[in-house]
Design a protein around this motif. Structure first.
Motif, PDB file in Angstrom:
ATOM      1  N   VAL A 162       0.865  -1.184   0.000  1.00  0.00           N
ATOM      2  CA  VAL A 162       0.000   0.000   0.000  1.00  0.00           C
ATOM      3  C   VAL A 162       0.897   1.227   0.000  1.00  0.00           C
ATOM      4  O   VAL A 162       2.038   1.176   0.477  1.00  0.00           O
ATOM      5  N   GLU A 163       0.361   2.301  -0.515  1.00  0.00           N
ATOM      6  CA  GLU A 163       1.152   3.533  -0.514  1.00  0.00           C
ATOM      7  C   GLU A 163       1.349   4.008   0.932  1.00  0.00           C
ATOM      8  O   GLU A 163       2.453   4.357   1.341  1.00  0.00           O
ATOM      9  N   VAL A 164       0.250   4.061   1.688  1.00  0.00           N
ATOM     10  CA  VAL A 164       0.359   4.526   3.071  1.00  0.00           C
ATOM     11  C   VAL A 164      -0.230   3.470   3.994  1.00  0.00           C
ATOM     12  O   VAL A 164      -1.355   3.015   3.798  1.00  0.00           O
ATOM     13  N   LEU A 165       0.547   3.103   4.992  1.00  0.00           N
ATOM     14  CA  LEU A 165       0.019   2.267   6.081  1.00  0.00           C
ATOM     15  C   LEU A 165      -0.074   3.184   7.299  1.00  0.00           C
ATOM     16  O   LEU A 165       0.870   3.903   7.623  1.00  0.00           O
ATOM     17  N   GLY A 166      -1.229   3.147   7.940  1.00  0.00           N
ATOM     18  CA  GLY A 166      -1.415   4.085   9.040  1.00  0.00           C
ATOM     19  C   GLY A 166      -1.940   3.417  10.300  1.00  0.00           C
ATOM     20  O   GLY A 166      -2.401   2.282  10.277  1.00  0.00           O
ATOM     21  N   ILE A 167      -1.872   4.194  11.380  1.00  0.00           N
ATOM     22  CA  ILE A 167      -2.487   3.764  12.646  1.00  0.00           C
ATOM     23  C   ILE A 167      -3.877   4.389  12.691  1.00  0.00           C
ATOM     24  O   ILE A 167      -4.040   5.580  12.438  1.00  0.00           O
ATOM     25  N   HIS A 168      -4.838   3.584  13.032  1.00  0.00           N
ATOM     26  CA  HIS A 168      -6.224   4.053  13.038  1.00  0.00           C
ATOM     27  C   HIS A 168      -6.546   4.716  14.381  1.00  0.00           C
ATOM     28  O   HIS A 168      -6.383   4.121  15.436  1.00  0.00           O
ATOM     29  N   GLY A 169      -7.004   5.943  14.315  1.00  0.00           N
ATOM     30  CA  GLY A 169      -7.554   6.602  15.501  1.00  0.00           C
ATOM     31  C   GLY A 169      -6.591   6.684  16.671  1.00  0.00           C
ATOM     32  O   GLY A 169      -6.918   6.258  17.783  1.00  0.00           O
ATOM     33  N   VAL A 170      -5.418   7.270  16.443  1.00  0.00           N
ATOM     34  CA  VAL A 170      -4.447   7.389  17.548  1.00  0.00           C
ATOM     35  C   VAL A 170      -4.997   8.352  18.608  1.00  0.00           C
ATOM     36  O   VAL A 170      -5.437   9.452  18.304  1.00  0.00           O
ATOM     37  N   GLU A 171      -4.969   7.879  19.825  1.00  0.00           N
ATOM     38  CA  GLU A 171      -5.442   8.724  20.926  1.00  0.00           C
ATOM     39  C   GLU A 171      -4.285   9.069  21.870  1.00  0.00           C
ATOM     40  O   GLU A 171      -4.190  10.176  22.373  1.00  0.00           O
ATOM     41  N   ASP A 172      -3.405   8.105  22.076  1.00  0.00           N
ATOM     42  CA  ASP A 172      -2.289   8.296  22.995  1.00  0.00           C
ATOM     43  C   ASP A 172      -1.033   8.650  22.185  1.00  0.00           C
ATOM     44  O   ASP A 172      -0.519   7.822  21.425  1.00  0.00           O
TER      45      ASP A 172
END
Ligand code: SF4
Ligand code: SF4
Length: 425
Positions: A162-172
């Protein structure tokens, strides 16, 4: 869409407009990104990893593509949120209309969103779309668990990267630099399974985004941003009043943009009312939510606005804003709308939650109400409330009012918390 398809190699910006129909070209010529672009190209690292030149934005077949920060990806200024995606027929039509960036997550529609994107890769070719998919950091997450989640996404997407792999909904914010997270990213990047790191943040943007920018590890961030975050120029504030106080969202965008971190706006149509109700509200021929999209896109530091498009009419309405400037009539409509609905609109800033001595998840519950009221996603709201209540009962509330004193927007946090809990518990 391959980068090379989009780069205009001609010496001047006017040539971007050459292939367009005269009417479209006339409107796009005033597009704020083009107006702000210092030139057609900047010297920088492109998405292919080679040192070269990359434009800030280009226009192709009536779609405006903007550069997603240092990723060098050129993405359609209207992009598609995958929660949910439209049916396959409409999804493919949207791709044909020039949308080339899709926002996904392992959790969307039990993986069916990623499977649908995989079918689009097969039909249009892998280079036609840029995808950002995300993993969740659940309790006691591990490096191996993150890698397994990302690899499961790749299998559903039926692609090797994938072009971008991300963290979903970072809160901390501490999760951003957590060694388990970064070890997983490093391995996945080294294997070519993702090109760039990204994230979304819903409940604590003011805590998360500065750290994401400062740590230098993230290439793009997806931020909730909409007209209720109005803080225009001093003149605008004098003219219209700053109904909400300073939200600071614009400052977060400036901060990211200053470090060449790509910024995508989400929740742009988070509104004090349902989308279908808003469609009937017109001013100067522009529907209110079209004005909301234009208002967000007017910020040249944003690469794109993620929106949900679920039917033909929404497709036509949303794509009609591409390259269109915000008019003074649009602006008046927006300010009037904000004035009427400001005190019922949560900004997901998380300040109420941080202030609660009983650790009641007031911001999460407030967000669930937005899903219910504005997006008509009752099931998603219900699931989220259940998950939230499992983390701490609302009955622990001692009615101290700290949450409401902390809310910069004057919301009745206690009332919202109780309503969310009673609606779905
Ligand atoms: S009123 Fe209740 S929810 Fe609000 S801060 Fe006090 S204990 Fe928390
Ligand atoms: S209720 Fe107020 S303080 Fe709480 S998240 Fe929403 S805008 Fe922020």
């Amino acid at each position: 869409m391959a980068l090379s398809d989009l780069i205009d190699h001609s010496p001047g910006r006017r040539s971007f407009l050459k292939g367009l129909a005269a009417g479209t070209a006339a409107s796009l010529a005033f597009h704020p990104v083009l107006a702000a672009c210092p030139g057609p190209r900047l010297s920088m690292k492109s998405a292919t990893g080679t040192e070269g030149e990359c434009p800030q934005s280009v226009i192709k077949d009536g779609m405006v593509y903007r550069r997603l920060g240092r990723t060098g990806l050129l993405i359609s200024e209207i992009s598609l949120g995958g929660s949910p995606l439209p049916d396959e027929r409409l999804f493919f039509r949207l791709i044909e209309r020039g949308i080339n960036y899709i926002d996904a997550s392992e959790s969307y529609e039990n993986g069916n969103v990623e499977r649908l994107i995989g079918r689009a890769f097969k039909t249009f070719g892998r280079d036609k779309l840029h995808v950002h998919t995300r993993f969740h950091l659940r309790k006691s997450f591990t490096e191996a668990g993150i890698i397994a989640s990302a690899e499961a996404s790749l299998r559903r997407l039926d692609t090797d990267h994938v072009e971008v792999l991300g963290i979903h909904g970072v809160e901390d914010p501490a999760h951003l630099t957590d060694e388990r997270v970064q070890a997983a990213f490093e391995k996945l990047k080294a294997q070519g399974k993702c090109l760039f790191r990204g994230l979304t943040s819903h409940s604590n943007q003011h805590g998360v985004i500065p750290k994401a920018v400062e740590c230098g590890l993230y290439d793009m961030v997806q931020i909730g941003y909409n007209v209720f975050d109005i803080l225009e120029t001093e003149k605008d504030v004098r003219t219209y009043g700053d109904y909400l106080g300073e939200s600071g969202i614009r400052k977060l965008i400036d901060l990211a943009h200053g470090k060449d971190v790509g910024v995508i706006a989400m929740k742009v149509l988070k509104v004090g009312g349902r989308r279908q109700d808003l469609a009937a509200r017109k001013d100067g021929g522009a529907a209110l939510f079209q004005a909301m999209l234009k208002w967000a896109l007017e910020n040249v530091k944003l690469a794109s606005v993620v929106t949900e498009i679920l039917n033909e009419s929404q497709m036509e309405q949303d794509l009609a804003v591409v390259g269109r400037p915000l008019t003074s009539g649009d602006r008046r409509t927006l300010y009037a709308h904000v004035a009427a609905h400001a005190r019922e609109t949560c900004h997901f800033c998380g300040l109420c939650q941080a202030a609660c001595p009983r650790s009641i998840r007031t911001a999460d519950l407030s967000r669930s109400l937005v899903y219910f009221d504005s997006y008509e996603k009752a099931e998603r709201a219900r699931a989220q409330v259940r998950e939230t209540l499992a983390a701490g009962a609302v009955s622990a509330c001692e009615d101290c009012g700290a949450c409401e004193r902390a809310c910069p927007y004057g919301l009745s946090v206690r009332e919202r918390t109780r309503r969310a809990a009673s609606l779905f518990a």
